[in-house]
Design a protein around this motif. Structure first.
Motif, PDB file in Angstrom:
ATOM      1  N   MET A   1       0.852  -1.174   0.000  1.00 32.41           N
ATOM      2  CA  MET A   1       0.000   0.000   0.000  1.00 32.41           C
ATOM      3  C   MET A   1       0.898   1.238   0.000  1.00 32.41           C
ATOM      4  SD  MET A   1      -2.948   1.005   2.759  1.00 32.41           S
ATOM      5  CE  MET A   1      -4.396   0.263   2.074  1.00 32.41           C
ATOM      6  N   SER A   2       0.601   2.173  -0.899  1.00 33.41           N
ATOM      7  CA  SER A   2       1.440   3.365  -1.005  1.00 33.41           C
ATOM      8  C   SER A   2       1.144   4.340   0.131  1.00 33.41           C
ATOM      9  CB  SER A   2       1.192   4.056  -2.350  1.00 33.41           C
ATOM     10  OG  SER A   2      -0.094   4.645  -2.352  1.00 33.41           O
ATOM     11  N   ILE A   3       2.067   5.247   0.340  1.00 28.49           N
ATOM     12  CA  ILE A   3       1.910   6.239   1.398  1.00 28.49           C
ATOM     13  C   ILE A   3       0.687   7.106   1.132  1.00 28.49           C
ATOM     14  CG2 ILE A   3       2.962   8.292   2.404  1.00 28.49           C
ATOM     15  CD1 ILE A   3       5.639   6.934   2.218  1.00 28.49           C
ATOM     16  N   ALA A   4       0.450   7.460  -0.126  1.00 27.93           N
ATOM     17  CA  ALA A   4      -0.698   8.302  -0.460  1.00 27.93           C
ATOM     18  C   ALA A   4      -2.016   7.606  -0.119  1.00 27.93           C
ATOM     19  CB  ALA A   4      -0.661   8.675  -1.940  1.00 27.93           C
ATOM     20  N   SER A   5      -2.119   6.311  -0.430  1.00 34.48           N
ATOM     21  CA  SER A   5      -3.360   5.603  -0.124  1.00 34.48           C
ATOM     22  C   SER A   5      -3.515   5.396   1.383  1.00 34.48           C
ATOM     23  CB  SER A   5      -3.432   4.264  -0.863  1.00 34.48           C
ATOM     24  OG  SER A   5      -2.390   3.420  -0.444  1.00 34.48           O
ATOM     25  N   GLU A   6      -2.400   5.158   2.093  1.00 34.11           N
ATOM     26  CA  GLU A   6      -2.474   5.052   3.555  1.00 34.11           C
ATOM     27  C   GLU A   6      -2.930   6.376   4.167  1.00 34.11           C
ATOM     28  OE1 GLU A   6       0.696   3.157   5.848  1.00 34.11           O
ATOM     29  OE2 GLU A   6       1.480   2.409   3.926  1.00 34.11           O
ATOM     30  N   PHE A   7      -2.381   7.473   3.636  1.00 37.58           N
ATOM     31  CA  PHE A   7      -2.758   8.795   4.146  1.00 37.58           C
ATOM     32  C   PHE A   7      -4.233   9.073   3.872  1.00 37.58           C
ATOM     33  CE2 PHE A   7      -2.775  13.515   3.796  1.00 37.58           C
ATOM     34  CZ  PHE A   7      -2.457  13.786   5.123  1.00 37.58           C
ATOM     35  N   LYS A   8      -4.702   8.701   2.690  1.00 40.47           N
ATOM     36  CA  LYS A   8      -6.115   8.884   2.357  1.00 40.47           C
ATOM     37  C   LYS A   8      -6.991   8.067   3.297  1.00 40.47           C
ATOM     38  CE  LYS A   8      -9.490   8.258  -1.307  1.00 40.47           C
ATOM     39  NZ  LYS A   8      -9.752   7.712  -2.629  1.00 40.47           N
ATOM     40  N   THR A   9      -6.604   6.817   3.563  1.00 40.59           N
ATOM     41  CA  THR A   9      -7.360   5.968   4.485  1.00 40.59           C
ATOM     42  C   THR A   9      -7.387   6.584   5.876  1.00 40.59           C
ATOM     43  OG1 THR A   9      -6.693   4.018   3.235  1.00 40.59           O
ATOM     44  CG2 THR A   9      -7.527   3.646   5.458  1.00 40.59           C
ATOM     45  N   PHE A  10      -6.239   7.113   6.316  1.00 40.85           N
ATOM     46  CA  PHE A  10      -6.156   7.759   7.624  1.00 40.85           C
ATOM     47  C   PHE A  10      -7.095   8.963   7.695  1.00 40.85           C
ATOM     48  CE2 PHE A  10      -4.151  11.235  10.039  1.00 40.85           C
ATOM     49  CZ  PHE A  10      -4.223  10.695  11.307  1.00 40.85           C
ATOM     50  N   LEU A  11      -7.086   9.796   6.667  1.00 35.74           N
ATOM     51  CA  LEU A  11      -7.928  10.997   6.672  1.00 35.74           C
ATOM     52  C   LEU A  11      -9.410  10.682   6.598  1.00 35.74           C
ATOM     53  CD1 LEU A  11      -5.981  13.526   4.419  1.00 35.74           C
ATOM     54  CD2 LEU A  11      -6.167  13.478   6.894  1.00 35.74           C
ATOM     55  N   MET A  12      -9.763   9.578   5.986  1.00 39.00           N
ATOM     56  CA  MET A  12     -11.178   9.267   5.803  1.00 39.00           C
ATOM     57  C   MET A  12     -11.769   8.523   6.995  1.00 39.00           C
ATOM     58  SD  MET A  12     -11.483  10.917   3.234  1.00 39.00           S
ATOM     59  CE  MET A  12     -13.109  10.754   2.648  1.00 39.00           C
ATOM     60  N   ARG A  13     -10.971   8.218   8.005  1.00 41.86           N
ATOM     61  CA  ARG A  13     -11.516   7.607   9.211  1.00 41.86           C
ATOM     62  C   ARG A  13     -12.467   8.583   9.871  1.00 41.86           C
ATOM     63  NH1 ARG A  13      -6.269   5.182  12.194  1.00 41.86           N
ATOM     64  NH2 ARG A  13      -5.716   3.691  10.606  1.00 41.86           N
ATOM     65  N   GLY A  14     -13.463   8.067  10.521  1.00 40.52           N
ATOM     66  CA  GLY A  14     -14.448   8.915  11.186  1.00 40.52           C
ATOM     67  C   GLY A  14     -13.831   9.774  12.272  1.00 40.52           C
ATOM     68  N   ASN A  15     -12.864   9.252  13.026  1.00 39.71           N
ATOM     69  CA  ASN A  15     -12.290  10.006  14.136  1.00 39.71           C
ATOM     70  C   ASN A  15     -11.578  11.259  13.661  1.00 39.71           C
ATOM     71  OD1 ASN A  15     -13.227   7.985  15.766  1.00 39.71           O
ATOM     72  ND2 ASN A  15     -11.244   7.011  16.043  1.00 39.71           N
ATOM     73  N   VAL A  16     -10.831  11.176  12.572  1.00 40.25           N
ATOM     74  CA  VAL A  16     -10.089  12.332  12.074  1.00 40.25           C
ATOM     75  C   VAL A  16     -11.055  13.394  11.574  1.00 40.25           C
ATOM     76  CG1 VAL A  16      -8.435  13.107  10.338  1.00 40.25           C
ATOM     77  CG2 VAL A  16      -8.073  10.945  11.515  1.00 40.25           C
ATOM     78  N   ILE A  17     -12.081  12.973  10.862  1.00 39.46           N
ATOM     79  CA  ILE A  17     -13.067  13.932  10.349  1.00 39.46           C
ATOM     80  C   ILE A  17     -13.828  14.555  11.506  1.00 39.46           C
ATOM     81  CG2 ILE A  17     -15.164  14.155   8.967  1.00 39.46           C
ATOM     82  CD1 ILE A  17     -13.938  11.975   7.127  1.00 39.46           C
ATOM     83  N   ASP A  18     -14.211  13.753  12.494  1.00 35.06           N
ATOM     84  CA  ASP A  18     -14.898  14.293  13.667  1.00 35.06           C
ATOM     85  C   ASP A  18     -14.023  15.309  14.389  1.00 35.06           C
ATOM     86  OD1 ASP A  18     -17.022  12.676  13.093  1.00 35.06           O
ATOM     87  OD2 ASP A  18     -16.550  11.163  14.619  1.00 35.06           O
TER      88      ASP A  18
END
Length: 131
Positions: A1-18
């Protein structure tokens, strides 16, 4: 998994958005409380205390070098900030309390099916006494 896709997954978690939404709303709420304290709460308090404007309360330190500006400690601004903190803390407490009332109670823990720790220790002690 690339860093960009990991970062996207991290940002799209509910906790980060909340958290992001909470920070934005908190910043806006802070501005509202600052306005409330400075423009609505402090003027009547100043009126009651004989026209004292807390934001203008300062402690002037002695001038050491006349070519430099006088140093002041703005304790009135600190008083306003403490009042703002108390208002924000009270508001957050009330919101959390209301949310906790709306949440369903946590499920009851499952009943213990085996022997208790005391029963196990008593059995071990009985076995040791037999030997």
């Amino acid at each position: 998994m690339s860093i960009a896709s990991e970062f996207k997954t991290f940002l799209m978690r509910g906790n980060v958005i909340d958290l992001a939404v909470g920070v934005v709303i908190g910043g806006a709420f802070g501005k509202i409380v600052t306005s409330l304290v400075d423009n609505i709460i402090m003027p009547p308090i100043g009126y009651i205390t004989g026209g004292v404007d807390f934001s203008n309360l300062v402690l002037k330190l002695p001038v050491v070098d006349p070519t430099k500006a006088q140093v002041v400690i703005s304790y009135g601004v600190f008083i306003n900030t403490v009042i703002q903190f108390l208002i924000i803390g009270t508001a957050i407490f009330l919101v959390v309390k209301a949310i906790n009332k709306l949440m369903p109670p946590p499920p009851a823990p499952p009943a213990a099916t085996g022997p208790t720790q005391e029963e196990l220790l008593a059995d071990i002690l009985a076995e040791l006494k037999k030997k």
